[in-house]
Design an enzyme around this catalytic site. Sequence first.
Site, mmCIF file in Angstrom:
data_model
loop_
_atom_site.group_PDB
_atom_site.id
_atom_site.type_symbol
_atom_site.label_atom_id
_atom_site.label_comp_id
_atom_site.label_asym_id
_atom_site.label_seq_id
_atom_site.Cartn_x
_atom_site.Cartn_y
_atom_site.Cartn_z
ATOM 1 C CB SER A 238 12.778 5.742 11.794
ATOM 2 O OG SER A 238 11.911 6.688 12.197
ATOM 3 C CB SER A 240 10.129 9.837 12.990
ATOM 4 O OG SER A 240 9.163 9.202 12.142
ATOM 5 C CE LYS A 287 2.516 2.787 9.582
ATOM 6 N NZ LYS A 287 2.536 3.230 8.364
ATOM 7 C CG ASP A 323 0.207 6.076 7.961
ATOM 8 O OD1 ASP A 323 1.332 6.886 7.961
ATOM 9 O OD2 ASP A 323 0.517 4.994 8.181
ATOM 10 N N GLY A 346 0.389 -3.984 -1.795
ATOM 11 C CA GLY A 346 0.569 -4.166 -0.397
ATOM 12 C C GLY A 346 -0.862 -4.136 0.034
ATOM 13 N N GLY A 348 -1.001 -3.932 4.224
ATOM 14 C CA GLY A 348 -0.935 -3.679 5.574
ATOM 15 C C GLY A 348 -1.658 -2.651 6.138
ATOM 16 N N GLY A 349 -1.093 -2.042 7.239
ATOM 17 C CA GLY A 349 -1.781 -0.949 7.905
ATOM 18 C C GLY A 349 -1.787 0.376 7.012
ATOM 19 N N GLY A 454 8.061 9.085 -1.041
ATOM 20 C CA GLY A 454 7.149 8.737 0.145
ATOM 21 C C GLY A 454 7.573 9.823 1.201
#
Length: 494
Positions: A238, A240, A287, A323, A346, A348-349, A454
């Site tokens: 991460s 963040s 998520k 997102d 993918g 997922g969330g 990304g």
Amino acid sequence: MLAAVVTAKTYKEAIREINNIQNADLIELRLDYIKDLSHRNIKNLIKMCKKPAIATNRKKDEGGLFTGSEEDRIDALQAAIKSDVNFVDVEYSTDKNLLKHLLKNKSTTRIIISHHNLYETPKNIINVYNKMKKLNPDFIKIVTKAKSVTDNFEIFDLINDANKEKTKVIAFCSGSYGEFSRILSIILGSQITYAANEKGKESADGQLTLNEMHSYRIKKLNNQTKILGIIGNPVTHSLSNIMHNAAFEKLNINAVYLKFKVDNLKHFVNYFKGQNILGFSVTIPHKIEIVKFIDNIDKKAEKIGAVNTIVVKNKRLIGHNTDCDGAIKALKTKTELKNKKVVVLGAGGSSRAVAYGLKEERANTTILNRTVESARNIADCFDCSYGSLNDLKKIDYDILINTTPVGMHPYPYDCPIPSRLLRKDSIIFDIVFNPYKTKLLKYAEKKECTVIPGFEMLINGAELQFKLWTKKNAPTHLMREKAISYLEDADHQN
Ligand code: ATR
């Protein structure tokens, strides 16, 4: 207080290390690391410390390197006391007669009685603390290994108990699940946290460096500091914390952003609800599951069925999703989306957020996933086609988006698809942001595709999150600069 730990192997090396220490409140001299130790060397090293010093001579079964007799080990600590060292750290497991003798002859030195469990955090750790208290030391230090995020809560409760009875305690958890406790414990009232002088010089599992500690603004934290952080597993990749802590510093906001490696989401949320929390980011793999544990959800996040941002208001958790907007904004810097053929890898969330955004933009989306059933679930919600990853060879696309974690640090050489399936002139967007340029994007550049890192989605999302948490505009330029420079440094080290 922040202690810099000197783990030099020789007396000479220790002098160099001591002289290089900047920006620490204390210096812990790990006598057990120094091979050519003598009373004279101990005296000189203590003298050389321009900050208050802690003399520690840790035995092996508590995480140290000392292998001699107990008498010799305690003798070195007594020599440190004779040299007027400010603190001595001695293990509670030391022979009680030696321990009592040390406490009796401590002169002006303050004694830290310590207990380290290198393997676990026993549920009854408070009993150990109560026994240690009977010796009436100046400080009680307890460090246990966190094998789950929940282990940290035993230690935090212990700090609270100690605060109530005004006992000076130093307590945190070791290991990757305990990493955040090295910072959070200071906010909760633990007296000292320890840091390595540089990477590779750590004296314990999960120990951060001085620089890392300062990136969390460790010396500015207090019991009013608002807590934020990313909930995920893993969280090492991460960025963040780097972005948001730099922003808090710039705007002078008393808050800290931590990295929470979470294996038990329910217990984590229940515990932290009662704390001084401003919000969370949520990442892989939580998520979707997090939706079960929040009190309220905003309209967009509800439609998406995934939450990557939580705002805490009056101890209630409100879920949002940044997102979707972050990804669509990043895509739109390169292309229109209406009627474009898009493949999303993918399910997922993150995939849900991207699929929702693409539907709003009227793109024609196909979800491909390792587990086809999950791809079908998303396709049903957002009017997409679906299939397995193998189906990619049969599909024509203008845009390909990777939402799987394949290629993410620490596995930068992995790629979610074979490079031959990359279409010339297509747009390739990888939501993996660490490394900045993933293997997928490197292959795509070779094929003359347009690439979107990304990181662009990350920074767009971070800007939105910052506003949700603080109601202030994010210093986006600074956040970008800090994160990119971190990624460049990491790239050079590899
Ligand atoms: P997030 O919520 O952040 O999107 P997630 O819910 O864990 O994270 O979803 C990750 C996606 O990446 C899943 O679709 C997962 O596939 P499965 O549904 O089959 O589990 C996919 N994924 C993870 N690791 C993968 C791998 N090694 N190869 C291919 N797909 C992978």
